[in-house]
Design an enzyme around this catalytic site. Structure first.
Site, short mmCIF file in Angstrom:
data_model
loop_
_atom_site.label_atom_id
_atom_site.label_comp_id
_atom_site.label_asym_id
_atom_site.label_seq_id
_atom_site.Cartn_x
_atom_site.Cartn_y
_atom_site.Cartn_z
N HIS B 154 12.34 0.76 10.03
CA HIS B 154 11.28 0.08 9.28
C HIS B 154 11.31 -1.44 9.46
O HIS B 154 10.84 -2.17 8.57
CB HIS B 154 11.37 0.40 7.78
CG HIS B 154 10.90 1.79 7.41
ND1 HIS B 154 11.67 2.91 7.63
CD2 HIS B 154 9.76 2.23 6.84
CE1 HIS B 154 11.01 3.99 7.20
NE2 HIS B 154 9.86 3.60 6.72
N GLY B 204 8.71 3.07 13.74
CA GLY B 204 8.45 4.42 13.22
C GLY B 204 7.38 4.44 12.14
O GLY B 204 6.73 5.45 11.94
N HIS B 205 7.21 3.35 11.45
CA HIS B 205 6.20 3.27 10.39
C HIS B 205 5.21 2.15 10.70
O HIS B 205 5.53 0.98 10.55
CB HIS B 205 6.86 3.02 9.03
CG HIS B 205 5.99 3.41 7.87
ND1 HIS B 205 4.66 3.07 7.77
CD2 HIS B 205 6.25 4.14 6.75
CE1 HIS B 205 4.16 3.55 6.64
NE2 HIS B 205 5.10 4.21 6.02
N HIS B 275 2.74 12.02 9.01
CA HIS B 275 2.91 11.32 7.73
C HIS B 275 1.65 10.53 7.40
O HIS B 275 1.17 9.73 8.21
CB HIS B 275 4.11 10.38 7.85
CG HIS B 275 4.49 9.71 6.57
ND1 HIS B 275 4.16 8.40 6.29
CD2 HIS B 275 5.16 10.17 5.49
CE1 HIS B 275 4.64 8.08 5.09
NE2 HIS B 275 5.26 9.13 4.59
N GLU B 327 5.28 14.83 3.12
CA GLU B 327 4.30 13.76 2.96
C GLU B 327 3.30 13.69 4.10
O GLU B 327 2.78 12.63 4.41
CB GLU B 327 5.00 12.39 2.82
CG GLU B 327 6.07 12.37 1.74
CD GLU B 327 6.55 10.97 1.38
OE1 GLU B 327 6.37 10.06 2.19
OE2 GLU B 327 7.09 10.80 0.27
N GLU B 343 -0.19 10.92 -2.08
CA GLU B 343 0.59 9.77 -2.52
C GLU B 343 -0.33 8.62 -2.90
O GLU B 343 -1.36 8.39 -2.26
CB GLU B 343 1.53 9.32 -1.38
CG GLU B 343 2.51 8.23 -1.85
CD GLU B 343 3.39 7.68 -0.73
OE1 GLU B 343 3.65 8.42 0.23
OE2 GLU B 343 3.80 6.52 -0.84
N CYS B 345 0.18 5.56 -2.41
CA CYS B 345 0.09 4.67 -1.24
C CYS B 345 -0.90 5.20 -0.20
O CYS B 345 -1.52 4.40 0.52
CB CYS B 345 1.46 4.53 -0.56
SG CYS B 345 2.58 3.44 -1.45
N CYS B 420 7.48 2.24 -3.22
CA CYS B 420 6.39 1.68 -2.43
C CYS B 420 5.08 1.62 -3.21
O CYS B 420 4.27 0.72 -3.00
CB CYS B 420 6.20 2.50 -1.15
SG CYS B 420 6.18 4.28 -1.44
N CYS B 421 4.86 2.61 -4.08
CA CYS B 421 3.53 2.74 -4.70
C CYS B 421 3.21 1.65 -5.72
O CYS B 421 2.11 1.09 -5.67
CB CYS B 421 3.39 4.11 -5.34
SG CYS B 421 3.49 5.48 -4.16
#
Lengths: 663, 663
Positions: B154, B204-205, B275, B327, B343, B345, B420-421
């Site tokens: 990340h 990856g994200h 995801h 997810e 989610e 997010c 995160c949210c």
């Protein structure tokens, strides 16, 4: 369509996986001798013996399980292979499967895997430490952490499978080599755990409980039964709360206490919860302890938990577990289809627990659930050719399903990263004859119907009956008495819970007897050659679920006899996709036996129609309720062919569904 | 029931999160100035500004995020706290939220969190390495592995959120301090990644893509746009295939390639996959690149992927993602209720992507999905009091639901392990005014309806309009022109996709105009004081899903205006459990405004009946189709009160359902 070859000479009887001890307080006892000699299960067991089990050693070599044990033995060097701490159990479960198979081989000298078994036993003995400890992962990867990471280390779980293999091997061959290894580890554990010993703890994954009771039965060692009772009763006190992380801990699964059934003592639990295989292995072990001790509180807990499980958390196939990834039970009536969990191992565990409950209580309902699980949720776990497996057993695969691989794919796989299921199927099929019948003081009980011979003692002497049947394709079950003592005794036949119509003939004459609580109990002064014929009505039927099961509202399932059926895409030539079919329940069902198909199956054919795909519907998949379906006219009539669920996923990949919408 | 306080003096306009660059090739441009001054969103933003955002610094201190940065800065010693590598983003996302709020504070000197913002910026600057690198996890825990573990590390994701915070802070305050930190890290990344540099890789994200385009817009640095394009186009070539393991890798989730959208280049992708938040952040970044470059292939891919997502994989609430634990998106029409992922997010990401698509194309459908997501799937993520959060937003909580805690519980939680949210909600609410309106050469477009003032340039000069409305409680939207150039221009009002009946008045006179492709385009020589009133029909309605959505077959949902409604147990006094209710669709729906309830909501009341619990049904929850329901007589009539979905889980814990069975 008879599948009954003539049986060979009768080998020496070897008791199966549940051999009760001297003080067992149960309603029924396992048969002393049980042979399946023809028919449906004969063929499945033949493939298991001739294909699945022989494949084991090469797989265990190539995947690395044997390599890891060699590392522990110090005979090779290199890296530990695989990340899971319980890889040894693939070896011990294969050894158990091979041993049960060996027990049923006649003459035993002809057992083809004898050398493989010997080789693996020698390897386990070499890997075992002087103090009896044996788990390659903690010997090689984490030598400083033995019996520390109990939450996730699976050490007692590994010991349990080692013990079960050793018991099976001893029963099959009379040899002591593996039993000695297992006893040494069991003794080490008994010296380590429990009051006055260094560790007060339990394993994150139950399994050793039932194994220890079997070890007690095999050796008479009371300490093993006591230790099993300790592990059963110490669970539920939060001992696992503070362990190191478990797979998936960070984010998703229930906390370890509930996940591992450590949140409440099993005696006090009101409902099954957490990881399904953990829960069911624990309950099998608790049932074993209750059987040997007669503990009424433990028995009452078992019965309560069974009801909580079956009434609200069981899939139509007998499959258990609602959550695809965390592998646990869901909320009541949470029974999804495509994301069902229904692990093959959960089916094995359910069968093992239910058989113990059937013996403990004598009640037919446990054998009812066993039958449903055997023919559906369990058997779907292995392919027809015995070479490919399913870890999860969903009830639905959508059009457009994308397999991402992994263990929980809905496509059959030659082996898994977590390869618990294949050897579990092997050991259950190899020992299956022992799950079919029982005896008590008054007679013999047939729980499941498979062509073969079943024998055991009664107060009036040993009795033996022979069963001939093409079940589950046909409902005729012919029972012949082959051996009987001089007095009266009772032959009991289970009338399956699914069966609404049946007839009985005794000595060729119709009898009016009615089943009570699932059992037809026929008393008589039986003589060799006497016959009883039970005819179970095999009309196909449509089944619906409790309305609280959201996932299948407005749907029916096709069943016939003990078999749940399903549609596979490949059998519906005029149907572009199974997402678009509607079954007409009023149009009736037709039975077609298809000797050419999938080794010979009986299919059920229904009528329905296609929903045209709503091409012009726009981008939003929701619309005003009751509005005219766009692009969905009356629909093309189609014939829908349902095969038995156990036989799905043996041809080309495609969609599948058990539950069919009716409008 | 008016919620419109009088607006204060107009502060200096600050552009929102999408500020197009000089060569942007889009249909519409964000407003230059946007203020929400009353009504529904004013109140939600007030709680965000007065409660949620001010709570942030103390939480970031107590949970350890700031401690970790201090470790990186070398100003404290101790252990790194938390296991996730992206904990810095909780800080930078909070900084972004605070900055957007600062931008809307007038006078700016009164912004209450200014000192907290300054303190955190200093901390980030102290933690930053000489070469520009900044991520506490790899600085403290794994200093040797920077830019090595790209699959799960990340690092670029963290850089992205840092950049977005810096851009927001620069726009709000004009200050360079955080922007300098962000540019130094961005420059270091640009020197590290890409052709001729040491690393050919992606994160990856996704997240940095959209951030880099914003940094380009803010600074004019072409290298940032180029780097964003590189990251968009290098994904899909399997660069992440061989990385170290990711959370959940071992067993459950799709392989990293598809999970991280690295299996196919975004230009070639046919469907959303993997995801959800990763997919949507990637698409927002790709849309940003397309907006700045005019790349037609990229734009076509966006439109294709949007259709694949909405037609088959969107929940009624706008929630996205089928799988509770991994997810990710599911198969087409796989849209479960209680195990929905949705989610918070993902809702934020969907809104961000859809706004970019609305600007890129000018099409109303993107704003339709935004509206649905804002009022439902997004807003449910935060409690009415602004203090408790939902990570997942299911559409059903069963009677007997057992919360096991964890991030994905269906019970509101003060903070999460993976938090995160909450700051994502904060930053979206703080910047919300900028997602509501746009301008183009020919006029101004109102995408969403919130009381406030919206302004921007047209070819004929700057235009400003004022909106007054009690939407979503009432359908009347009054628009007044406050500022206009001399010539003709077009005022465009979106007619929401859910709306079947509406009327329009221009200057007090009914107008017969009909919306085209979702837009009412009203052309005129508008003068200050001119008015337009749009009346949207707000009759409550029942909605059903595409029949391929298994999870809701035989069910309807209650909607009114843009709001999805739900039943909560607490509002149904005569109902023992929501598992047992049936709605009668023919009985009609009644609207009741309840100023006392949940801060003032309009409820929809329907009629239905209770299914009696089938007490005597036995242990098997399945039965012959069409058989008389045991213990289920006609049922007690009941009144069923549906509240807006966004307001659920603000009172006592209990069951909830959006989709209601009709038989």
């Amino acid at each position: 369509m008879s599948l009954s070859p003539s049986p060979g000479p009768t080998p020496t009887p070897v008791p199966g996986p549940v051999r009760l001890g001297g003080r067992a307080q149960v309603a029924l006892r396992p048969t002393e001798s049980a042979r399946v000699t023809g028919g449906f299960w004969y063929e499945r067991r033949r493939v298991n013996a001739e294909v699945s089990i022989p494949q084991g050693p090469a797989l265990l070599d190539s995947v690395g399980n044997l390599h890891n044990l060699r590392l522990a033995a110090g005979t090779v060097s290199g890296e530990y292979r695989g990340e899971l701490p319980f890889l040894d159990t693939d070896v011990t479960k294969w050894l158990e499967a091979a041993s049960w198979q060996w027990a049923q081989t006649d003459p035993k000298a002809e057992f083809a895997q004898a050398e493989d078994v010997d080789r693996m036993i020698r390897l386990l003995a070499e890997a075992q430490q002087d103090n009896g400890y044996l788990q390659s992962y903690y010997q090689v990867v984490k030598p400083g952490l033995r019996f520390v990471e109990l939450r996730w280390g699976h050490e007692l779980y590994c010991a349990g499978h080692l013990i079960q293999a050793a018991v099976a091997h001893h029963r099959a061959t009379g040899r002591e080599d593996l039993l000695t290894v297992a006893r040494r580890f069991a003794d080490h554990i008994d010296d380590t755990f429990g009051p006055g010993n260094p560790v007060d703890g339990i394993c994150g994954h139950p399994e050793i409980e039932t194994a220890l009771v079997e070890l007690y039965r095999e050796t008479g060692g009371q300490r093993y039964l006591n230790l099993a009772g300790y592990f059963v009763d110490r669970r539920g006190h939060g001992l696992l709360r503070d362990g190191p992380p478990m797979l998936g801990d960070a984010h998703a699964v229930p906390p370890p206490s509930a996940y591992c059934q450590d949140h409440v003592p099993v005696r006090e639990a009101e409902t099954v919860t957490g990881h399904v295989v953990r829960q069911l292995y624990l309950l099998a072990g608790a049932a074993d302890v209750a059987a040997e001790t007669g503990d009424p509180q433990l028995r009452a807990a078992m019965e309560r938990l069974w009801e909580s499980m079956t009434t609200t958390r069981t899939h139509l196939t007998g499959g258990l577990g609602a959550h695809h990834e965390s592998e646990d039970f869901g909320d009541p009536y949470e029974l999804p289809n495509e994301r069902a969990y229904c692990e093959t191992c959960a089916a094995v565990a359910s069968i093992q627990w239910n058989w113990r409950m059937a013996l403990l209580t004598g009640r037919a309902r446990y054998s009812d659930l066993m039958e449903r699980t055997l023919f559906n949720g369990f058997l779907a776990g292995v392919s027809q050719d015995g070479l490919r497996w399913l870890y999860v057993n969903p009830l639905r695969v959508r059009d457009g399903y994308e397999s991402h691989g992994g263990d929980n794919t809905a496509r059959r796989t030659p082996w898994f990263t977590c390869a618990c299921c294949p050897p579990n199927v092997m050991r259950l099929l190899a020992s299956l004859p022992h799950y079919l019948a029982s005896t008590d003081a008054d007679g013999l009980q047939l729980h499941q119907y498979a062509t073969g011979s079943y024998a055991g003692p009664t107060d009036g002497g040993r009795v033996t009956v022979r069963v001939d049947t093409d079940y589950p394709w046909q409902g005729r079950i012919a029972v012949t008495v082959d051996e009987a003592g001089p007095g009266e005794w009772t032959l009991s036949l289970r009338v399956p819970q699914w069966c609404e119509q049946y007839t009985l003939e005794v000595g060729g004459t119709p009898a009016e007897q009615v089943a009570e609580d699932g059992w037809l109990r026929i008393r008589g002064a039986w003589r060799p050659g006497d016959t009883v014929v039970l005819n179970l009505g095999m009309e196909p039927r449509l089944t619906e679920a409790d309305p609280r099961v959201d996932a299948v509202r407005g749907c029916v399932a096709v069943e016939r006899g003990p078999l749940v059926h399903c549609l596979e895409q490949v059998d519906q030539p005029g149907v572009p996709g199974l997402d678009d079919i509607v079954l007409d329940p009023a149009a009736g069902l037709t039975v077609r036996h298809r000797p050419d198909l999938l080794g010979g199956v009986t299919t059920v054919v229904g009528s329905g129609r296609l929903r045209a795909r709503p091409a012009g519907q726009g981008w939003w998949p929701y619309r005003a309720a009751g509005s005219a379906p766009v692009g969905m006219p009356t629909g093309t009539p189609v014939e829908l062919t349902a095969i038995p669920y156990y036989a799905w996923a043996n041809r080309e990949d495609g969609s599948m569904r058990v539950w069919l919408p009716t409008s």
